[in-house]
Motif scaffolding. Structure first.
Motif, short mmCIF file in Angstrom:
data_model
loop_
_atom_site.label_atom_id
_atom_site.label_comp_id
_atom_site.label_asym_id
_atom_site.label_seq_id
_atom_site.Cartn_x
_atom_site.Cartn_y
_atom_site.Cartn_z
N MET A 57 40.15 -4.37 3.08
CA MET A 57 39.94 -5.68 2.46
C MET A 57 38.46 -5.99 2.39
O MET A 57 37.68 -5.50 3.22
CB MET A 57 40.69 -6.76 3.24
CG MET A 57 40.43 -6.74 4.73
SD MET A 57 41.41 -7.95 5.61
CE MET A 57 42.96 -7.14 5.85
N ASN A 104 45.05 -6.58 1.68
CA ASN A 104 45.33 -7.72 0.80
C ASN A 104 46.41 -7.35 -0.19
O ASN A 104 46.53 -6.18 -0.57
CB ASN A 104 44.09 -8.06 -0.03
CG ASN A 104 43.02 -8.70 0.81
OD1 ASN A 104 43.18 -8.83 2.01
ND2 ASN A 104 41.94 -9.10 0.16
N ALA A 105 47.12 -8.38 -0.66
CA ALA A 105 48.20 -8.16 -1.63
C ALA A 105 47.70 -7.35 -2.83
O ALA A 105 48.37 -6.42 -3.29
CB ALA A 105 48.76 -9.50 -2.08
N GLU A 106 46.47 -7.66 -3.30
CA GLU A 106 45.96 -6.99 -4.51
C GLU A 106 45.84 -5.47 -4.34
O GLU A 106 45.83 -4.72 -5.31
CB GLU A 106 44.62 -7.59 -4.92
CG GLU A 106 43.56 -7.40 -3.86
CD GLU A 106 42.22 -8.04 -4.19
OE1 GLU A 106 41.84 -8.98 -3.47
OE2 GLU A 106 41.55 -7.57 -5.13
N TYR A 107 45.68 -5.01 -3.08
CA TYR A 107 45.50 -3.57 -2.86
C TYR A 107 46.80 -2.87 -2.47
O TYR A 107 46.86 -1.64 -2.46
CB TYR A 107 44.49 -3.32 -1.74
CG TYR A 107 43.08 -3.75 -2.06
CD1 TYR A 107 42.41 -3.22 -3.17
CD2 TYR A 107 42.42 -4.66 -1.27
CE1 TYR A 107 41.12 -3.60 -3.47
CE2 TYR A 107 41.12 -5.05 -1.56
CZ TYR A 107 40.48 -4.52 -2.66
OH TYR A 107 39.19 -4.91 -2.96
N GLN A 108 47.82 -3.65 -2.10
CA GLN A 108 48.99 -3.04 -1.48
C GLN A 108 49.68 -2.01 -2.38
O GLN A 108 50.10 -0.95 -1.92
CB GLN A 108 49.97 -4.13 -1.04
CG GLN A 108 49.39 -4.93 0.11
CD GLN A 108 50.43 -5.39 1.11
OE1 GLN A 108 51.61 -5.12 0.94
NE2 GLN A 108 50.00 -6.07 2.15
N GLU A 109 49.77 -2.36 -3.69
CA GLU A 109 50.49 -1.47 -4.60
C GLU A 109 49.85 -0.08 -4.62
O GLU A 109 50.52 0.95 -4.54
CB GLU A 109 50.48 -2.10 -6.01
CG GLU A 109 51.60 -1.63 -6.92
CD GLU A 109 52.94 -1.51 -6.21
OE1 GLU A 109 53.39 -2.51 -5.60
OE2 GLU A 109 53.54 -0.40 -6.26
N SER A 110 48.49 -0.06 -4.67
CA SER A 110 47.81 1.23 -4.78
C SER A 110 47.86 2.02 -3.46
O SER A 110 47.60 3.22 -3.45
CB SER A 110 46.36 1.03 -5.22
OG SER A 110 45.69 0.25 -4.26
N SER A 124 50.33 -7.37 5.26
CA SER A 124 49.23 -8.29 4.96
C SER A 124 48.89 -9.03 6.26
O SER A 124 49.69 -9.08 7.19
CB SER A 124 49.65 -9.29 3.89
OG SER A 124 50.62 -10.15 4.43
#
Ligand code: MCA
Ligand code: AMP
Length: 494
Positions: A57, A104-110, A124
Protein backbone atom coordinates in the motif's frame (compact mmCIF):
# COMPACT_ATOMS: atom_id res chain seq x y z
CA UNK A 1 -1.49 -0.91 26.23
CA UNK A 2 1.06 -2.18 23.77
CA UNK A 3 4.08 -3.98 25.14
CA UNK A 4 6.36 -2.62 22.45
CA UNK A 5 10.05 -2.54 23.35
CA UNK A 6 10.31 1.00 22.08
CA UNK A 7 7.92 3.96 21.89
CA UNK A 8 7.81 4.03 18.09
CA UNK A 9 4.78 6.27 18.27
CA UNK A 10 4.99 9.34 20.44
CA UNK A 11 2.89 9.32 23.63
CA UNK A 12 -0.86 9.32 23.12
CA UNK A 13 -1.87 12.92 22.58
CA UNK A 14 -4.12 15.16 20.57
CA UNK A 15 -1.17 16.32 18.46
CA UNK A 16 -1.55 15.57 14.74
CA UNK A 17 0.58 12.59 13.72
CA UNK A 18 -0.52 12.08 10.12
CA UNK A 19 -2.15 14.09 7.39
CA UNK A 20 -3.56 12.07 4.48
CA UNK A 21 -5.36 14.14 1.81
CA UNK A 22 -8.01 16.09 3.78
CA UNK A 23 -7.87 13.83 6.84
CA UNK A 24 -5.81 14.35 9.96
CA UNK A 25 -5.10 11.71 12.59
CA UNK A 26 -3.87 12.42 16.10
CA UNK A 27 -1.30 10.30 17.91
CA UNK A 28 -4.00 8.90 20.20
CA UNK A 29 -6.16 7.93 17.19
CA UNK A 30 -3.25 6.24 15.45
CA UNK A 31 -2.14 4.46 18.64
CA UNK A 32 -5.56 3.04 19.39
CA UNK A 33 -6.02 1.92 15.76
CA UNK A 34 -2.62 0.21 15.85
CA UNK A 35 -3.59 -1.65 19.04
CA UNK A 36 -6.87 -2.82 17.50
CA UNK A 37 -5.01 -3.91 14.37
CA UNK A 38 -2.39 -5.82 16.39
CA UNK A 39 -5.18 -7.49 18.36
CA UNK A 40 -6.93 -8.48 15.14
CA UNK A 41 -3.74 -9.90 13.67
CA UNK A 42 -3.17 -11.97 16.79
CA UNK A 43 -6.64 -13.55 16.71
CA UNK A 44 -6.37 -16.20 19.37
CA UNK A 45 -2.55 -16.26 19.48
CA UNK A 46 -0.66 -14.33 22.12
CA UNK A 47 2.39 -13.57 19.95
CA UNK A 48 2.95 -13.72 16.17
CA UNK A 49 6.41 -15.20 16.85
CA UNK A 50 8.04 -13.43 13.90
CA UNK A 51 5.39 -14.41 11.35
CA UNK A 52 6.15 -12.48 8.14
CA UNK A 53 3.28 -10.17 7.25
CA UNK A 54 3.64 -8.34 3.95
CA UNK A 55 1.84 -5.15 3.04
CA UNK A 56 1.24 -3.56 -0.29
CA UNK A 57 0.00 0.00 0.00
CA UNK A 58 1.14 3.57 -0.54
CA UNK A 59 1.84 5.99 2.31
CA UNK A 60 -1.40 6.10 4.30
CA UNK A 61 -2.97 5.64 7.72
CA UNK A 62 -3.41 1.97 6.77
CA UNK A 63 0.31 1.65 6.05
CA UNK A 64 1.24 3.09 9.46
CA UNK A 65 -1.39 0.96 11.18
CA UNK A 66 -0.10 -2.19 9.52
CA UNK A 67 3.59 -1.54 10.14
CA UNK A 68 3.12 -0.72 13.83
CA UNK A 69 0.42 -3.35 14.28
CA UNK A 70 2.74 -6.09 13.00
CA UNK A 71 5.50 -4.82 15.30
CA UNK A 72 3.25 -4.74 18.36
CA UNK A 73 1.87 -8.21 17.67
CA UNK A 74 5.39 -9.69 17.44
CA UNK A 75 5.58 -10.17 13.67
CA UNK A 76 8.11 -9.21 11.03
CA UNK A 77 6.90 -6.36 8.82
CA UNK A 78 7.58 -6.87 5.11
CA UNK A 79 6.61 -3.64 3.29
CA UNK A 80 6.53 -4.15 -0.46
CA UNK A 81 7.14 -1.89 -3.41
CA UNK A 82 3.75 -1.03 -4.89
CA UNK A 83 5.44 -0.58 -8.30
CA UNK A 84 6.74 -4.17 -8.37
CA UNK A 85 6.15 -6.52 -11.25
CA UNK A 86 4.41 -9.80 -10.34
CA UNK A 87 7.58 -11.87 -10.83
CA UNK A 88 9.42 -9.59 -8.40
CA UNK A 89 6.65 -9.92 -5.83
CA UNK A 90 6.70 -13.68 -6.24
CA UNK A 91 10.38 -13.64 -5.27
CA UNK A 92 9.89 -11.37 -2.21
CA UNK A 93 6.92 -13.33 -0.90
CA UNK A 94 8.45 -16.76 -1.42
CA UNK A 95 11.85 -15.72 -0.09
CA UNK A 96 10.30 -14.35 3.12
CA UNK A 97 7.75 -17.22 3.42
CA UNK A 98 5.04 -14.62 3.90
CA UNK A 99 1.78 -16.04 5.27
CA UNK A 100 -0.49 -13.00 5.23
CA UNK A 101 -0.64 -9.91 3.04
CA UNK A 102 -2.45 -6.66 3.77
CA UNK A 103 -3.37 -4.66 0.66
CA UNK A 104 -5.69 -1.83 -0.33
CA UNK A 105 -8.86 -2.81 -2.18
CA UNK A 106 -7.48 -1.23 -5.39
CA UNK A 107 -4.54 -3.68 -5.42
CA UNK A 108 -6.31 -6.82 -4.25
CA UNK A 109 -7.49 -7.99 -7.66
CA UNK A 110 -3.98 -7.92 -9.13
CA UNK A 111 -2.57 -9.81 -6.13
CA UNK A 112 -5.26 -12.46 -5.76
CA UNK A 113 -3.81 -15.15 -8.07
CA UNK A 114 -0.27 -14.72 -6.80
CA UNK A 115 -1.36 -14.93 -3.15
CA UNK A 116 -3.50 -17.98 -3.87
CA UNK A 117 -0.58 -19.72 -5.59
CA UNK A 118 1.66 -19.06 -2.58
CA UNK A 119 -1.01 -19.89 -0.03
CA UNK A 120 -1.00 -16.36 1.35
CA UNK A 121 -4.09 -14.95 3.01
CA UNK A 122 -4.94 -11.61 1.37
CA UNK A 123 -6.82 -9.04 3.42
CA UNK A 124 -7.49 -5.32 3.85
CA UNK A 125 -6.48 -3.34 6.94
CA UNK A 126 -10.14 -2.81 7.87
CA UNK A 127 -10.78 -6.54 7.84
CA UNK A 128 -8.01 -7.08 10.37
CA UNK A 129 -9.07 -4.39 12.87
CA UNK A 130 -10.53 -5.88 16.06
CA UNK A 131 -13.44 -4.09 17.73
CA UNK A 132 -11.32 -3.38 20.78
CA UNK A 133 -7.68 -3.65 21.75
CA UNK A 134 -6.66 -6.75 23.67
CA UNK A 135 -3.45 -7.84 25.39
CA UNK A 136 -0.28 -7.64 23.31
CA UNK A 137 2.94 -9.62 23.68
CA UNK A 138 5.97 -8.45 25.59
CA UNK A 139 8.81 -8.16 23.10
CA UNK A 140 12.55 -8.01 23.58
CA UNK A 141 14.80 -5.66 21.57
CA UNK A 142 16.54 -8.64 19.93
CA UNK A 143 13.34 -9.73 18.20
CA UNK A 144 13.30 -9.52 14.39
CA UNK A 145 11.03 -6.67 13.29
CA UNK A 146 11.37 -5.79 9.61
CA UNK A 147 12.54 -7.19 6.30
CA UNK A 148 13.39 -4.91 3.36
CA UNK A 149 14.52 -6.16 -0.02
CA UNK A 150 17.67 -4.77 -1.49
CA UNK A 151 19.44 -5.46 -4.75
CA UNK A 152 22.85 -6.86 -4.11
CA UNK A 153 25.44 -7.75 -6.69
CA UNK A 154 23.80 -11.15 -7.05
CA UNK A 155 20.84 -11.46 -9.26
CA UNK A 156 17.86 -11.63 -6.88
CA UNK A 157 17.17 -9.09 -4.14
CA UNK A 158 17.97 -10.26 -0.60
CA UNK A 159 15.78 -9.76 2.50
CA UNK A 160 17.58 -7.47 4.95
CA UNK A 161 16.35 -8.27 8.45
CA UNK A 162 16.51 -5.71 11.25
CA UNK A 163 15.55 -6.19 14.88
CA UNK A 164 13.77 -3.74 17.16
CA UNK A 165 17.18 -2.83 18.53
CA UNK A 166 18.44 -2.02 15.02
CA UNK A 167 15.44 0.17 14.25
CA UNK A 168 15.69 1.90 17.62
CA UNK A 169 19.37 2.73 16.99
CA UNK A 170 18.66 3.92 13.43
CA UNK A 171 15.91 6.26 14.61
CA UNK A 172 17.44 7.69 17.76
CA UNK A 173 20.77 8.65 16.22
CA UNK A 174 18.89 10.80 13.68
CA UNK A 175 16.54 12.29 16.26
CA UNK A 176 19.59 13.71 18.05
CA UNK A 177 21.81 14.49 15.06
CA UNK A 178 19.18 16.36 13.08
CA UNK A 179 17.39 17.82 16.11
CA UNK A 180 13.95 16.39 15.40
CA UNK A 181 11.20 17.83 17.60
CA UNK A 182 7.43 17.69 17.94
CA UNK A 183 7.28 21.06 16.15
CA UNK A 184 8.48 19.48 12.92
CA UNK A 185 6.19 19.06 9.93
CA UNK A 186 7.54 17.05 6.98
CA UNK A 187 6.14 15.83 3.66
CA UNK A 188 6.61 12.13 2.87
CA UNK A 189 6.45 11.29 -0.83
CA UNK A 190 9.23 8.69 -1.06
CA UNK A 191 8.35 5.03 -1.50
CA UNK A 192 7.74 3.18 1.76
CA UNK A 193 9.74 0.02 1.14
CA UNK A 194 13.11 1.66 1.80
CA UNK A 195 14.93 3.08 4.82
CA UNK A 196 14.84 6.65 3.51
CA UNK A 197 11.05 6.88 3.65
CA UNK A 198 10.47 4.37 6.47
CA UNK A 199 13.13 5.34 9.02
CA UNK A 200 14.49 8.79 8.17
CA UNK A 201 11.10 10.39 7.58
CA UNK A 202 8.16 8.35 8.87
CA UNK A 203 9.68 6.66 11.92
CA UNK A 204 11.75 9.64 13.05
CA UNK A 205 8.75 11.92 12.61
CA UNK A 206 6.42 9.67 14.60
CA UNK A 207 9.02 9.02 17.31
CA UNK A 208 9.55 12.78 17.75
CA UNK A 209 5.83 13.61 17.88
CA UNK A 210 6.09 15.57 14.62
CA UNK A 211 3.46 15.75 11.87
CA UNK A 212 4.01 13.71 8.71
CA UNK A 213 2.09 14.67 5.53
CA UNK A 214 1.56 11.54 3.46
CA UNK A 215 1.61 11.60 -0.35
CA UNK A 216 1.11 8.50 -2.47
CA UNK A 217 3.73 9.84 -4.88
CA UNK A 218 5.98 12.82 -5.56
CA UNK A 219 3.29 15.24 -6.68
CA UNK A 220 5.20 18.48 -7.36
CA UNK A 221 2.28 20.92 -7.71
CA UNK A 222 0.53 19.66 -4.55
CA UNK A 223 3.72 19.63 -2.49
CA UNK A 224 4.78 23.04 -3.83
CA UNK A 225 1.41 24.45 -2.84
CA UNK A 226 2.03 23.40 0.77
CA UNK A 227 5.59 24.72 0.66
CA UNK A 228 4.31 28.14 -0.43
CA UNK A 229 1.80 28.00 2.45
CA UNK A 230 4.70 27.46 4.87
CA UNK A 231 3.39 24.07 6.01
CA UNK A 232 6.76 22.33 6.28
CA UNK A 233 9.94 23.08 8.16
CA UNK A 234 11.90 19.93 7.16
CA UNK A 235 12.33 18.39 3.69
CA UNK A 236 14.15 15.15 2.89
CA UNK A 237 14.66 13.80 -0.60
CA UNK A 238 16.96 12.07 -3.06
CA UNK A 239 19.05 14.27 -5.41
CA UNK A 240 16.75 13.46 -8.37
CA UNK A 241 13.90 15.19 -6.53
CA UNK A 242 15.88 18.42 -6.18
CA UNK A 243 16.74 18.13 -9.91
CA UNK A 244 13.05 17.60 -10.75
CA UNK A 245 12.05 20.61 -8.63
CA UNK A 246 14.56 22.79 -10.49
CA UNK A 247 13.25 21.46 -13.83
CA UNK A 248 9.72 22.30 -12.63
CA UNK A 249 10.82 25.86 -11.76
CA UNK A 250 11.92 26.25 -15.40
CA UNK A 251 8.39 25.39 -16.52
CA UNK A 252 6.35 27.79 -14.35
CA UNK A 253 5.87 31.51 -13.78
CA UNK A 254 8.97 33.10 -12.10
CA UNK A 255 6.79 34.79 -9.45
CA UNK A 256 5.50 31.35 -8.41
CA UNK A 257 9.08 30.00 -8.38
CA UNK A 258 10.04 32.80 -6.00
CA UNK A 259 7.21 31.87 -3.63
CA UNK A 260 8.24 28.20 -3.59
CA UNK A 261 11.90 29.10 -3.05
CA UNK A 262 10.89 31.41 -0.20
CA UNK A 263 9.00 28.47 1.34
CA UNK A 264 12.16 26.37 1.23
CA UNK A 265 14.22 29.28 2.58
CA UNK A 266 12.07 29.41 5.71
CA UNK A 267 12.60 25.70 6.54
CA UNK A 268 15.02 24.64 9.25
CA UNK A 269 16.50 21.75 7.24
CA UNK A 270 16.78 20.33 3.70
CA UNK A 271 18.46 16.93 3.40
CA UNK A 272 19.76 15.03 0.38
CA UNK A 273 20.74 11.37 0.36
CA UNK A 274 20.42 7.84 -1.06
CA UNK A 275 22.73 8.83 -3.92
CA UNK A 276 25.53 11.31 -4.51
CA UNK A 277 24.45 14.95 -4.57
CA UNK A 278 26.49 16.63 -7.33
CA UNK A 279 28.29 19.81 -6.21
CA UNK A 280 26.55 21.67 -9.04
CA UNK A 281 23.14 20.70 -7.62
CA UNK A 282 24.22 21.62 -4.06
CA UNK A 283 25.21 25.09 -5.31
CA UNK A 284 22.12 25.53 -7.50
CA UNK A 285 19.85 24.71 -4.54
CA UNK A 286 21.73 27.12 -2.29
CA UNK A 287 21.46 29.84 -4.95
CA UNK A 288 17.74 29.32 -5.39
CA UNK A 289 16.60 28.77 -1.81
CA UNK A 290 19.47 29.78 0.45
CA UNK A 291 19.36 26.23 1.89
CA UNK A 292 22.68 24.51 2.43
CA UNK A 293 21.74 20.89 1.73
CA UNK A 294 22.73 18.46 4.46
CA UNK A 295 24.03 15.41 2.64
CA UNK A 296 24.23 12.09 4.44
CA UNK A 297 25.16 8.50 3.56
CA UNK A 298 23.21 5.35 4.35
CA UNK A 299 22.36 1.86 3.24
CA UNK A 300 19.51 -0.58 3.79
CA UNK A 301 21.76 -2.77 5.94
CA UNK A 302 22.89 0.05 8.25
CA UNK A 303 20.30 2.82 8.16
CA UNK A 304 22.24 6.08 8.21
CA UNK A 305 25.99 5.85 8.81
CA UNK A 306 27.56 9.20 7.99
CA UNK A 307 26.13 12.70 8.01
CA UNK A 308 27.19 16.27 7.50
CA UNK A 309 26.62 18.22 10.71
CA UNK A 310 23.32 19.92 11.54
CA UNK A 311 25.29 22.67 13.25
CA UNK A 312 28.57 23.28 11.51
CA UNK A 313 29.96 23.24 8.00
CA UNK A 314 27.97 21.16 5.48
CA UNK A 315 30.48 20.44 2.78
CA UNK A 316 29.47 20.11 -0.87
CA UNK A 317 30.42 16.74 -2.36
CA UNK A 318 31.07 15.22 1.07
CA UNK A 319 28.87 13.18 3.43
CA UNK A 320 30.38 14.31 6.73
CA UNK A 321 31.30 12.26 9.77
CA UNK A 322 30.12 9.02 11.37
CA UNK A 323 26.85 9.51 13.25
CA UNK A 324 26.87 9.05 17.04
CA UNK A 325 26.75 5.35 17.92
CA UNK A 326 28.07 4.34 14.49
CA UNK A 327 31.65 3.06 14.11
CA UNK A 328 32.97 3.77 10.65
CA UNK A 329 36.39 2.99 9.21
CA UNK A 330 38.00 2.64 5.79
CA UNK A 331 39.85 -0.54 4.83
CA UNK A 332 42.16 -1.31 1.91
CA UNK A 333 41.91 -4.37 -0.33
CA UNK A 334 44.09 -6.35 2.10
CA UNK A 335 41.57 -5.68 4.87
CA UNK A 336 44.00 -3.34 6.60
CA UNK A 337 42.65 -0.31 8.41
CA UNK A 338 43.45 2.96 6.64
CA UNK A 339 44.68 5.48 9.15
CA UNK A 340 45.80 8.37 6.95
CA UNK A 341 43.56 10.92 5.31
CA UNK A 342 43.18 11.10 1.51
CA UNK A 343 43.61 7.34 0.99
CA UNK A 344 40.60 5.63 -0.57
CA UNK A 345 39.16 2.51 1.01
CA UNK A 346 35.98 0.54 1.55
CA UNK A 347 33.57 1.91 4.16
CA UNK A 348 32.96 -0.65 6.91
CA UNK A 349 30.46 -0.13 9.69
CA UNK A 350 29.78 -1.47 13.19
CA UNK A 351 27.08 -0.51 15.65
CA UNK A 352 23.58 -1.29 16.88
CA UNK A 353 22.32 0.31 13.65
CA UNK A 354 23.62 -2.64 11.59
CA UNK A 355 21.09 -5.25 10.40
CA UNK A 356 20.95 -8.76 11.82
CA UNK A 357 21.09 -10.96 8.72
CA UNK A 358 19.99 -11.60 5.16
CA UNK A 359 16.88 -13.71 5.53
CA UNK A 360 17.46 -17.41 5.00
CA UNK A 361 20.89 -16.69 3.51
CA UNK A 362 23.61 -17.42 6.04
CA UNK A 363 26.28 -17.50 3.32
CA UNK A 364 25.52 -13.99 2.08
CA UNK A 365 25.34 -12.73 5.67
CA UNK A 366 28.72 -14.24 6.50
CA UNK A 367 30.32 -12.90 3.32
CA UNK A 368 29.14 -9.36 4.02
CA UNK A 369 30.99 -9.11 7.35
CA UNK A 370 34.74 -9.14 8.02
CA UNK A 371 35.93 -9.23 11.64
CA UNK A 372 32.41 -8.16 12.60
CA UNK A 373 32.59 -5.05 10.38
CA UNK A 374 29.80 -4.82 7.80
CA UNK A 375 31.41 -4.28 4.39
CA UNK A 376 29.35 -1.74 2.44
CA UNK A 377 31.08 -2.07 -0.94
CA UNK A 378 31.22 1.75 -1.09
CA UNK A 379 34.59 3.42 -1.48
CA UNK A 380 35.39 6.70 0.26
CA UNK A 381 38.24 8.95 1.39
CA UNK A 382 38.52 11.02 4.52
CA UNK A 383 39.50 14.60 3.67
CA UNK A 384 40.01 17.16 6.36
CA UNK A 385 37.68 15.27 8.70
CA UNK A 386 34.91 14.72 6.11
CA UNK A 387 34.16 11.49 4.25
CA UNK A 388 33.73 11.78 0.50
CA UNK A 389 32.17 8.88 -1.43
CA UNK A 390 34.26 7.92 -4.45
CA UNK A 391 32.05 5.19 -5.89
CA UNK A 392 31.31 1.50 -5.47
CA UNK A 393 33.48 -1.55 -5.71
CA UNK A 394 30.96 -3.25 -8.02
CA UNK A 395 30.05 -2.12 -11.53
CA UNK A 396 26.95 -4.27 -11.23
CA UNK A 397 25.18 -1.90 -8.85
CA UNK A 398 23.40 1.08 -10.37
CA UNK A 399 21.86 3.99 -8.45
CA UNK A 400 19.01 5.49 -10.43
CA UNK A 401 16.92 8.24 -8.83
CA UNK A 402 17.87 6.87 -5.40
CA UNK A 403 16.94 3.25 -6.20
CA UNK A 404 19.72 0.68 -5.99
CA UNK A 405 19.44 -1.66 -8.94
CA UNK A 406 21.27 -4.85 -9.77
CA UNK A 407 22.57 -4.91 -13.34
CA UNK A 408 22.60 -8.71 -13.13
CA UNK A 409 18.93 -8.88 -12.18
CA UNK A 410 17.97 -6.69 -15.17
CA UNK A 411 20.24 -8.71 -17.48
CA UNK A 412 18.60 -11.91 -16.22
CA UNK A 413 15.17 -10.65 -17.33
CA UNK A 414 16.41 -9.26 -20.67
CA UNK A 415 18.05 -12.58 -21.50
CA UNK A 416 14.62 -14.21 -21.58
CA UNK A 417 13.77 -12.04 -24.64
CA UNK A 418 13.59 -14.23 -27.74
CA UNK A 419 15.74 -11.93 -29.87
CA UNK A 420 18.52 -11.28 -27.37
CA UNK A 421 21.71 -13.33 -27.68
CA UNK A 422 23.71 -11.56 -24.97
CA UNK A 423 23.31 -8.44 -22.88
CA UNK A 424 25.25 -6.27 -20.45
CA UNK A 425 23.62 -3.56 -18.36
CA UNK A 426 25.52 -0.60 -16.93
CA UNK A 427 24.71 2.72 -15.25
CA UNK A 428 25.62 5.78 -17.30
CA UNK A 429 26.05 9.17 -15.66
CA UNK A 430 22.87 11.18 -16.02
CA UNK A 431 21.89 14.69 -14.84
CA UNK A 432 18.40 13.68 -13.69
CA UNK A 433 18.74 10.08 -12.48
CA UNK A 434 22.35 10.13 -11.28
CA UNK A 435 22.88 6.98 -13.31
CA UNK A 436 20.67 5.84 -16.17
CA UNK A 437 20.19 2.13 -16.86
CA UNK A 438 21.72 1.38 -20.26
CA UNK A 439 21.56 -2.00 -22.02
CA UNK A 440 24.17 -3.20 -24.52
CA UNK A 441 22.57 -5.95 -26.54
CA UNK A 442 23.80 -8.38 -29.18
CA UNK A 443 20.77 -9.76 -31.00
CA UNK A 444 20.41 -13.31 -32.32
CA UNK A 445 21.32 -13.98 -35.96
CA UNK A 446 18.69 -12.48 -38.24
CA UNK A 447 16.86 -10.69 -35.39
CA UNK A 448 16.48 -6.95 -34.80
CA UNK A 449 15.41 -4.88 -31.81
CA UNK A 450 14.09 -1.33 -31.40
CA UNK A 451 14.22 0.54 -28.09
CA UNK A 452 10.48 1.24 -27.90
CA UNK A 453 9.63 -2.41 -28.51
CA UNK A 454 12.08 -3.50 -25.81
CA UNK A 455 10.63 -0.97 -23.34
CA UNK A 456 7.14 -2.28 -24.00
CA UNK A 457 8.34 -5.86 -23.57
CA UNK A 458 9.93 -4.96 -20.20
CA UNK A 459 6.68 -3.44 -18.93
CA UNK A 460 5.23 -5.87 -16.37
CA UNK A 461 8.41 -7.96 -16.32
CA UNK A 462 10.31 -5.56 -14.05
CA UNK A 463 9.53 -2.46 -11.98
CA UNK A 464 9.28 0.46 -14.39
CA UNK A 465 12.28 2.28 -12.92
CA UNK A 466 14.51 -0.68 -13.80
CA UNK A 467 13.61 -0.54 -17.50
CA UNK A 468 16.63 0.56 -19.55
CA UNK A 469 16.58 4.21 -20.53
CA UNK A 470 18.54 3.36 -23.67
CA UNK A 471 19.49 0.43 -25.84
CA UNK A 472 22.80 0.13 -27.66
CA UNK A 473 23.09 -2.63 -30.22
CA UNK A 474 26.51 -4.21 -30.44
CA UNK A 475 27.98 -7.08 -32.49
CA UNK A 476 29.39 -8.88 -29.46
CA UNK A 477 30.13 -7.90 -25.86
CA UNK A 478 33.77 -7.13 -25.01
CA UNK A 479 35.23 -9.87 -22.80
CA UNK A 480 38.51 -10.42 -20.98
CA UNK A 481 40.74 -13.49 -21.24
CA UNK A 482 38.52 -15.29 -18.71
CA UNK A 483 35.47 -14.64 -20.88
CA UNK A 484 33.97 -12.12 -18.43
CA UNK A 485 32.24 -9.07 -19.91
CA UNK A 486 34.43 -5.99 -19.38
CA UNK A 487 31.88 -3.39 -18.35
CA UNK A 488 34.47 -0.59 -17.98
CA UNK A 489 35.15 -1.00 -21.73
CA UNK A 490 31.43 -0.50 -22.39
CA UNK A 491 31.51 2.69 -20.29
CA UNK A 492 34.50 3.91 -22.25
CA UNK A 493 32.64 3.27 -25.52
CA UNK A 494 30.15 5.95 -24.45
C1 MCA B 1 10.67 6.85 -11.89
N1 MCA B 1 11.20 6.53 -13.10
C2 MCA B 1 12.48 6.21 -12.94
C3 MCA B 1 12.73 6.34 -11.57
N2 MCA B 1 11.60 6.73 -10.93
N3 MCA B 1 13.42 5.84 -13.83
C4 MCA B 1 14.63 5.57 -13.35
N4 MCA B 1 14.96 5.67 -12.03
C5 MCA B 1 14.03 6.04 -11.12
N5 MCA B 1 14.36 6.15 -9.83
C6 MCA B 1 10.53 6.55 -14.41
C7 MCA B 1 9.26 5.75 -14.42
O1 MCA B 1 9.54 4.42 -14.75
C8 MCA B 1 8.49 6.46 -15.51
O2 MCA B 1 9.00 6.06 -16.76
C9 MCA B 1 8.87 7.92 -15.32
O3 MCA B 1 10.14 7.89 -14.66
C10 MCA B 1 7.89 8.69 -14.48
O4 MCA B 1 7.58 7.91 -13.32
P1 MCA B 1 7.06 8.59 -11.99
O5 MCA B 1 6.80 7.52 -11.00
O6 MCA B 1 5.98 9.56 -12.30
O7 MCA B 1 8.35 9.41 -11.58
P2 MCA B 1 8.58 10.29 -10.33
O8 MCA B 1 7.39 10.32 -9.44
O9 MCA B 1 9.11 11.60 -10.79
O10 MCA B 1 9.72 9.45 -9.56
C11 MCA B 1 10.98 9.88 -9.41
C12 MCA B 1 11.34 9.72 -7.94
C13 MCA B 1 11.34 8.22 -7.59
C14 MCA B 1 10.36 10.44 -7.06
C15 MCA B 1 12.72 10.32 -7.76
O11 MCA B 1 12.25 7.52 -8.41
C16 MCA B 1 11.68 7.99 -6.15
O12 MCA B 1 10.83 8.09 -5.26
N6 MCA B 1 12.95 7.70 -5.87
C17 MCA B 1 13.45 7.54 -4.49
C18 MCA B 1 13.68 6.11 -4.17
C19 MCA B 1 14.12 5.98 -2.71
O13 MCA B 1 13.45 6.34 -1.77
N7 MCA B 1 15.27 5.46 -2.57
C20 MCA B 1 15.87 5.26 -1.24
C21 MCA B 1 16.53 3.92 -1.23
P3 MCA B 1 8.11 6.04 -18.08
O14 MCA B 1 7.53 7.40 -18.21
O15 MCA B 1 9.07 5.68 -19.16
O16 MCA B 1 7.08 4.99 -17.82
S1 MCA B 1 18.12 4.06 -0.59
C22 MCA B 1 17.95 4.05 1.04
O17 MCA B 1 16.89 3.99 1.61
C23 MCA B 1 19.28 4.25 1.74
C24 MCA B 1 19.24 3.67 3.10
C25 MCA B 1 19.58 5.75 1.81
O18 MCA B 1 20.76 6.10 1.87
O19 MCA B 1 18.63 6.52 1.82
P1 AMP C 1 20.27 0.94 -0.65
O1 AMP C 1 20.98 -0.35 -0.58
O2 AMP C 1 19.16 0.99 -1.61
O3 AMP C 1 19.91 1.32 0.71
O4 AMP C 1 21.32 2.00 -1.16
C1 AMP C 1 22.46 2.28 -0.43
C2 AMP C 1 23.52 2.82 -1.32
O5 AMP C 1 23.20 4.14 -1.76
C3 AMP C 1 24.85 2.97 -0.63
O6 AMP C 1 25.53 1.75 -0.55
C4 AMP C 1 25.54 3.99 -1.52
O7 AMP C 1 26.10 3.37 -2.65
C5 AMP C 1 24.38 4.87 -1.98
N1 AMP C 1 24.31 6.14 -1.22
C6 AMP C 1 23.51 6.46 -0.20
N2 AMP C 1 23.72 7.73 0.18
C7 AMP C 1 24.69 8.23 -0.62
C8 AMP C 1 25.35 9.49 -0.75
N3 AMP C 1 25.04 10.53 0.01
N4 AMP C 1 26.31 9.60 -1.69
C9 AMP C 1 26.65 8.57 -2.50
N5 AMP C 1 26.05 7.36 -2.44
C10 AMP C 1 25.08 7.20 -1.51
Amino acid sequence: MAESPFPYLHNDSERVALVEADNTYTYSEVNSRVNRFATGLLGNKDDLQEERIAFFMPASLDYVTTMHGVWRAGGIAVPLNVASAVSELDHYLSCASVTRMVANAEYQESLRDLCASLNIELMSADEVLADAAGPLPKLTPERRAMMLFTSGTTNKPKGVVSTHKTIHAQITTLIDAWEWSENDVIPLFLPLHHIHGIINILSCGLWAGATVHLFAKFDIPKISHQIVAGTYNVFMAVPTIYVKLIQYFDSIDPAEVQKICDGFKDMRLNISGSAACPVKLFNQWKGLTGQVLLERYGMTEIGMGISNPYNGERRAGAVGQALPGVDCELFDENDSLITEEAVAGEIRIKGDNVFLEYWDNATATKESFKDSWFCTGDVAVLEDGYYRIMGRSSVDIIKSGGYKLSALEIEGVLLTHDDIEEVAVIGVEDDTWGEAVTAFVAVKAGASLEYEALKEWCDGRMSSYKIPKSLILIEALPRNAMGKVTKPVLKEML
